[in-house]
Design an enzyme around this catalytic site. Sequence first.
Site, mmCIF file in Angstrom:
data_model
loop_
_atom_site.group_PDB
_atom_site.id
_atom_site.type_symbol
_atom_site.label_atom_id
_atom_site.label_comp_id
_atom_site.label_asym_id
_atom_site.label_seq_id
_atom_site.Cartn_x
_atom_site.Cartn_y
_atom_site.Cartn_z
ATOM 1 N N SER A 128 0.732 -1.121 -0.056
ATOM 2 C CA SER A 128 0.084 0.032 -0.049
ATOM 3 C C SER A 128 0.967 1.420 0.056
ATOM 4 O O SER A 128 2.015 1.142 0.698
ATOM 5 C CB SER A 128 -0.753 -0.070 1.225
ATOM 6 O OG SER A 128 -1.342 1.303 1.512
ATOM 7 N N TYR A 152 -2.018 5.470 -3.970
ATOM 8 C CA TYR A 152 -2.955 6.536 -3.681
ATOM 9 C C TYR A 152 -2.611 7.766 -4.430
ATOM 10 O O TYR A 152 -1.409 8.117 -4.253
ATOM 11 C CB TYR A 152 -2.907 6.771 -2.125
ATOM 12 C CG TYR A 152 -3.969 5.972 -1.211
ATOM 13 C CD1 TYR A 152 -5.329 5.503 -2.080
ATOM 14 C CD2 TYR A 152 -3.668 5.256 -0.237
ATOM 15 C CE1 TYR A 152 -6.116 4.745 -1.227
ATOM 16 C CE2 TYR A 152 -4.406 4.204 0.579
ATOM 17 C CZ TYR A 152 -5.701 4.014 -0.121
ATOM 18 O OH TYR A 152 -6.706 3.201 0.761
ATOM 19 N N THR A 178 -5.976 2.724 -6.765
ATOM 20 C CA THR A 178 -7.305 3.020 -5.810
ATOM 21 C C THR A 178 -7.975 4.174 -6.299
ATOM 22 O O THR A 178 -7.603 5.318 -5.832
ATOM 23 C CB THR A 178 -6.849 2.711 -4.240
ATOM 24 O OG1 THR A 178 -6.234 1.452 -4.003
ATOM 25 C CG2 THR A 178 -8.346 2.682 -3.572
ATOM 26 N N LYS A 260 -8.648 -0.095 -9.162
ATOM 27 C CA LYS A 260 -9.405 -0.618 -8.075
ATOM 28 C C LYS A 260 -10.423 0.135 -7.555
ATOM 29 O O LYS A 260 -10.183 1.389 -7.241
ATOM 30 C CB LYS A 260 -8.434 -1.017 -6.736
ATOM 31 C CG LYS A 260 -9.181 -1.583 -5.532
ATOM 32 C CD LYS A 260 -7.967 -1.804 -4.466
ATOM 33 C CE LYS A 260 -8.159 -2.576 -3.257
ATOM 34 N NZ LYS A 260 -8.713 -1.676 -2.309
ATOM 35 N N HIS A 284 -13.884 -1.354 -1.407
ATOM 36 C CA HIS A 284 -13.041 -1.027 -0.322
ATOM 37 C C HIS A 284 -13.263 -1.621 0.992
ATOM 38 O O HIS A 284 -13.275 -1.187 2.035
ATOM 39 C CB HIS A 284 -12.765 0.452 -0.090
ATOM 40 C CG HIS A 284 -11.330 1.009 0.312
ATOM 41 N ND1 HIS A 284 -10.648 1.661 -0.391
ATOM 42 C CD2 HIS A 284 -10.748 0.857 1.574
ATOM 43 C CE1 HIS A 284 -9.548 2.038 0.206
ATOM 44 N NE2 HIS A 284 -9.568 1.358 1.344
HETATM 45 C C1 FNR Z 1 -7.753 -1.397 3.550
HETATM 46 N N1 FNR Z 1 -7.889 -1.420 2.084
HETATM 47 C C2 FNR Z 1 -7.072 -0.375 1.244
HETATM 48 N N2 FNR Z 1 -7.043 -0.457 0.144
HETATM 49 C C3 FNR Z 1 -6.108 0.237 -0.551
HETATM 50 O O1 FNR Z 1 -6.265 0.135 -1.903
HETATM 51 N N3 FNR Z 1 -5.173 0.789 0.244
HETATM 52 C C4 FNR Z 1 -4.828 0.814 1.210
HETATM 53 O O2 FNR Z 1 -4.039 1.199 1.999
HETATM 54 C C5 FNR Z 1 -5.989 0.140 2.169
HETATM 55 N N4 FNR Z 1 -5.825 0.124 3.376
HETATM 56 C C6 FNR Z 1 -6.707 -0.766 4.113
HETATM 57 C C7 FNR Z 1 -6.552 -0.798 5.717
HETATM 58 C C8 FNR Z 1 -7.566 -1.702 6.285
HETATM 59 C C9 FNR Z 1 -7.265 -1.590 7.758
HETATM 60 C C10 FNR Z 1 -8.435 -2.391 5.567
HETATM 61 C C11 FNR Z 1 -9.081 -3.343 6.589
HETATM 62 C C12 FNR Z 1 -8.646 -2.216 4.337
HETATM 63 C C13 FNR Z 1 -8.919 -2.144 1.470
HETATM 64 C C14 FNR Z 1 -8.409 -3.444 0.948
HETATM 65 O O3 FNR Z 1 -7.490 -3.377 0.141
HETATM 66 C C15 FNR Z 1 -9.556 -4.315 0.415
HETATM 67 O O4 FNR Z 1 -10.291 -3.545 -0.614
HETATM 68 C C16 FNR Z 1 -10.556 -4.687 1.745
HETATM 69 O O5 FNR Z 1 -9.965 -4.957 2.834
HETATM 70 C C17 FNR Z 1 -11.200 -5.924 1.018
HETATM 71 O O6 FNR Z 1 -12.540 -6.123 1.968
HETATM 72 P P1 FNR Z 1 -12.446 -7.479 3.349
HETATM 73 O O7 FNR Z 1 -12.157 -8.417 2.522
HETATM 74 O O8 FNR Z 1 -11.196 -6.710 3.980
HETATM 75 O O9 FNR Z 1 -13.836 -7.023 3.653
#
Ligand code: FNR
Length: 388
Positions: A128, A152, A178, A260, A284
Amino acid sequence: MKNIGNKTQYEIYMTMQNPDPDRLPVVYEEWEQLAREKMTDGPYYYVAGGAGGHHTMNANLKAFNKWKIMQRMLRNVEDRDLSTELFGRTYPTPILHAPIGVQSIIHPDGELGSARACKELGVPFIASSASTVPMEKVAEEMGEAEKWFQLYWSNDPDVTASFLKRAESAGFSAIVVTLDTPMMAWREYDLKNVYLPFLAGEGVGNYFTDPAFCSKLEKSPADDPQAAIMHWTQVFGNARLTWDDIAFLKEHTSLPIILKGIIHPDDAKLALEHGADGIIVSNHGGRQVDGALGALDALPGIVDVIQGKIPVLMDSGIRRGSDIIKAMALGADAVLVGRPLMYGLAAAGETGVKEVMRNLLSDLDLTLGLAGEKSVRDLDPSLLKKDV
Ligand code: FNR
């Protein structure tokens, strides 16, 4: 990886006479419970919570339960194949570690522990932009193992261009952009707990080591961390972006660009028109728009638009092997796993992440065979029936 389900089951049952005193959970809900016990309110709700009233989070899970598998019999499923193909490469499993920032708030092993676990199991790690450890360190830890970088898209074009350049030089093989986070959502629990990890200097490792970011500061982040954090709050997101800006990314990287956060089929069409190399159907994990369509419910409409022209991946709600089967039967080429890995990390660091992935892949392997299927690549909607 071949027939991993049988091997894992055997290993576990063989400890029956000699139980492991440090046994980690198997049941998904128990991992979550253990994570809850290990973390204080701020970090726990940052991971487990989402936008608004958690309606999207709930919709993600419900969407999987609406589809039912109609298993087939007598089809020789002795040897199963979990491999999948993306961007001309064969991957041993159809799962990827979702990009997840600030893993240092979850466990001291943080992103490096998760990256090592992925390396060991041959699961690609998506680093990330918001990781606590800079991308170069993650890349070094992974060596030749498959790794993608998640961008990002900063409102400072110099920072965005610099991140892309650094990712390419560090050996990442794809860029996940994203799109659903031009700003942080209304997250009730984080607001209630007054908790935003970035303000405590977590999750800013890529920024504080970035020459373009640092060139705009009067003092280095080491000399004046507070000013650097404040600058970060000014440049993190970019709410002015439009589809025409995709051209900027293409000018600054030769790596495949995977968008994404696609939920609407019209956006899938625009992604194709603007030359995306892949898309990730995702909301997300319900952390951005509350009251949104469950990601699995969005998948078929998007697969219909894409027509196999570019890979379609999905995330948001993958918890068990059957979820992966449903997503792939509905047209996903691979899936990203999010929170389950973070509960593993919270519970037992690198070992926990590895164990959650091993269990998920074992469950997938056994459920695939029991559904009468030998390869995840051959799954199609005829295996499913929608339960209305
Ligand atoms: C994320 N997600 C996320 N996505 C992204 O593109 N960059 C990021 O830095 C983050 N950071 C992040 C932190 C935390 C604590 C969570 C739980 C999620 C979203 C992640 O990539 C993904 O889309 C989701 O976690 C998918 O959903 P589930 O399976 O966790 O329910």
